[in-house]
Design a protein around this motif. Structure first.
Motif, short mmCIF file in Angstrom:
data_model
loop_
_atom_site.label_atom_id
_atom_site.label_comp_id
_atom_site.label_asym_id
_atom_site.label_seq_id
_atom_site.Cartn_x
_atom_site.Cartn_y
_atom_site.Cartn_z
N ASP A 1 42.03 -18.42 -5.52
CA ASP A 1 41.82 -19.62 -4.70
C ASP A 1 41.40 -20.84 -5.50
OD1 ASP A 1 42.30 -18.12 -2.35
OD2 ASP A 1 40.24 -17.39 -2.40
N VAL A 2 40.62 -20.65 -6.53
CA VAL A 2 40.13 -21.76 -7.36
C VAL A 2 40.86 -21.69 -8.69
CG1 VAL A 2 38.10 -22.76 -8.51
CG2 VAL A 2 37.86 -21.69 -6.25
N THR A 3 41.53 -22.79 -9.04
CA THR A 3 42.28 -22.82 -10.29
C THR A 3 41.35 -23.07 -11.47
OG1 THR A 3 42.70 -25.21 -10.22
CG2 THR A 3 44.31 -23.77 -9.09
N SER A 4 41.85 -22.83 -12.65
CA SER A 4 41.08 -23.07 -13.86
C SER A 4 40.66 -24.54 -13.98
CB SER A 4 41.89 -22.62 -15.09
OG SER A 4 41.19 -22.87 -16.27
N PRO A 5 41.56 -25.52 -13.74
CA PRO A 5 41.10 -26.92 -13.78
C PRO A 5 40.06 -27.24 -12.69
CG PRO A 5 43.49 -26.81 -13.99
CD PRO A 5 43.02 -25.42 -13.64
N GLN A 6 40.20 -26.63 -11.51
CA GLN A 6 39.20 -26.85 -10.47
C GLN A 6 37.84 -26.30 -10.90
OE1 GLN A 6 41.01 -25.01 -7.06
NE2 GLN A 6 42.29 -26.79 -6.61
N PHE A 7 37.85 -25.11 -11.51
CA PHE A 7 36.61 -24.54 -12.00
C PHE A 7 36.01 -25.43 -13.09
CE2 PHE A 7 34.04 -21.98 -14.85
CZ PHE A 7 33.12 -21.45 -13.96
N ALA A 8 36.84 -25.97 -13.97
CA ALA A 8 36.35 -26.83 -15.05
C ALA A 8 35.63 -28.05 -14.47
CB ALA A 8 37.50 -27.26 -15.95
N VAL A 9 36.19 -28.64 -13.41
CA VAL A 9 35.54 -29.80 -12.77
C VAL A 9 34.23 -29.38 -12.12
CG1 VAL A 9 35.77 -31.47 -10.88
CG2 VAL A 9 37.65 -31.16 -12.51
N LEU A 10 34.24 -28.27 -11.37
CA LEU A 10 32.99 -27.77 -10.77
C LEU A 10 31.94 -27.52 -11.85
CD1 LEU A 10 34.01 -25.16 -8.02
CD2 LEU A 10 32.90 -27.38 -7.69
N ASN A 11 32.37 -26.89 -12.93
CA ASN A 11 31.45 -26.57 -14.02
C ASN A 11 30.83 -27.83 -14.62
OD1 ASN A 11 30.41 -24.37 -15.80
ND2 ASN A 11 31.41 -25.65 -17.35
N ALA A 12 31.65 -28.85 -14.83
CA ALA A 12 31.15 -30.12 -15.38
C ALA A 12 30.12 -30.74 -14.44
CB ALA A 12 32.30 -31.09 -15.63
N LEU A 13 30.40 -30.69 -13.13
CA LEU A 13 29.49 -31.30 -12.17
C LEU A 13 28.23 -30.47 -11.93
CD1 LEU A 13 32.12 -32.69 -9.67
CD2 LEU A 13 30.67 -34.00 -11.25
N VAL B 1 30.65 -39.96 -3.36
CA VAL B 1 29.76 -40.93 -2.74
C VAL B 1 29.91 -42.26 -3.47
CG1 VAL B 1 27.34 -41.45 -2.17
CG2 VAL B 1 28.15 -39.08 -2.17
N ARG B 2 30.04 -43.36 -2.72
CA ARG B 2 30.12 -44.69 -3.33
C ARG B 2 28.85 -44.94 -4.14
NH1 ARG B 2 34.71 -46.26 -4.35
NH2 ARG B 2 36.01 -46.14 -2.56
N ASP B 3 29.04 -45.45 -5.33
CA ASP B 3 27.92 -45.81 -6.19
C ASP B 3 27.25 -47.05 -5.60
OD1 ASP B 3 26.18 -46.63 -8.19
OD2 ASP B 3 27.61 -46.27 -9.81
N PRO B 4 25.96 -46.96 -5.25
CA PRO B 4 25.30 -48.13 -4.65
C PRO B 4 25.20 -49.31 -5.63
CG PRO B 4 23.73 -46.34 -5.02
CD PRO B 4 25.09 -45.81 -5.35
N LYS B 5 25.28 -49.04 -6.92
CA LYS B 5 25.20 -50.11 -7.93
C LYS B 5 26.56 -50.74 -8.21
CE LYS B 5 21.54 -47.52 -10.13
NZ LYS B 5 21.35 -46.51 -11.14
N ASP B 6 27.65 -49.99 -7.91
CA ASP B 6 29.00 -50.48 -8.18
C ASP B 6 29.93 -49.92 -7.12
OD1 ASP B 6 31.52 -51.14 -9.09
OD2 ASP B 6 31.23 -50.36 -11.11
N GLY B 7 30.23 -50.70 -6.11
CA GLY B 7 31.02 -50.25 -4.97
C GLY B 7 32.44 -49.84 -5.32
N ARG B 8 32.91 -50.20 -6.52
CA ARG B 8 34.27 -49.82 -6.92
C ARG B 8 34.31 -48.38 -7.42
NH1 ARG B 8 34.75 -54.17 -11.43
NH2 ARG B 8 32.67 -53.34 -11.62
N ARG B 9 33.17 -47.80 -7.64
CA ARG B 9 33.05 -46.50 -8.30
C ARG B 9 32.48 -45.48 -7.33
NH1 ARG B 9 28.50 -44.60 -11.34
NH2 ARG B 9 29.18 -43.26 -13.02
N SER B 10 33.00 -44.27 -7.39
CA SER B 10 32.43 -43.15 -6.63
C SER B 10 31.81 -42.17 -7.61
CB SER B 10 33.51 -42.42 -5.83
OG SER B 10 34.00 -43.23 -4.80
N VAL B 11 30.70 -41.59 -7.20
CA VAL B 11 30.08 -40.54 -8.01
C VAL B 11 30.31 -39.21 -7.32
CG1 VAL B 11 28.39 -42.01 -9.17
CG2 VAL B 11 27.82 -40.99 -6.98
N LEU B 12 30.39 -38.19 -8.11
CA LEU B 12 30.73 -36.86 -7.62
C LEU B 12 29.54 -35.92 -7.77
CD1 LEU B 12 34.12 -36.72 -9.53
CD2 LEU B 12 33.80 -37.25 -7.11
N HIS B 13 29.36 -35.08 -6.78
CA HIS B 13 28.30 -34.06 -6.78
C HIS B 13 28.87 -32.79 -6.17
CE1 HIS B 13 25.11 -36.95 -7.67
NE2 HIS B 13 25.74 -37.76 -6.84
#
Length: 149
Positions: free
Chosen positions: A32-44, A82-94
């Motif tokens: 269900d979870v690909t290697s690139p998906q796991f890599a992103v989860l792992n980084a976050l 989530v939109r970055d409150p300091k920079d509305g052009r940027r989203s942060v990931l969690h």
């Protein structure tokens, strides 16, 4: 012209290695979870609050691939944008709670898969193999540096 000996062509060997990795991933880690998906989860899991570009750079994914991976993880409820409150052009990931649960479940499986994948090599050969792979991957990524962003 005679047939080429493809066993001396790094691209051919890399493709075979990738096929072996994909087979092991689906068999040992997850269907269900690909290697690139796991890599992103792992980084976050390691450092939440990164933007999409930073995550892509961290895990070696180009812009369009990381965008698709993040979309799929968000659609499955494994991460939040989530939109970055300091920079509305940027989203942060969690990662979400479910994303962290999936990571905890899959991390030991990735370790087992790596044992199988590198099993034909002794410890010294494994370290050398990984170092050589990193050097080649880093050099090739350096050639396309302007593509990622």
């Amino acid at each position: 012209m005679p047939a080429l000996d493809l066993s001396t062509h790094p691209g051919h060997l890399a493709r075979r290695l990738q096929q072996a990795h994909t087979l092991l991933w689906h068999t040992v880690v997850s269907e269900d979870v690909t290697s690139p998906q796991f890599a992103v989860l792992n980084a976050l899991v390691g450092e939440g609050g990164m933007d999409q570009r930073s995550v892509g750079e961290r895990v070696g994914l180009d812009r369009s691939t990381v965008a698709e991976v993040i979309r799929r993880l968000a659609d499955r409820g494994l991460l939040d944008k989530v939109r970055d409150p300091k920079d509305g052009r940027r989203s942060v990931l969690h990662t979400t709670d479910e994303g962290r649960r999936v990571h905890r479940r899959l991390a030991p499986r990735t370790a087992r898969m790596n044992q199988i994948f590198l099993g034909p090599l002794d410890a010294g050969e494994q370290a050398t193999f990984l170092e050589l792979l990193r050097r080649v991957a880093d050099a090739v990524e350096g050639l396309r540096g302007g593509e990622r962003g």
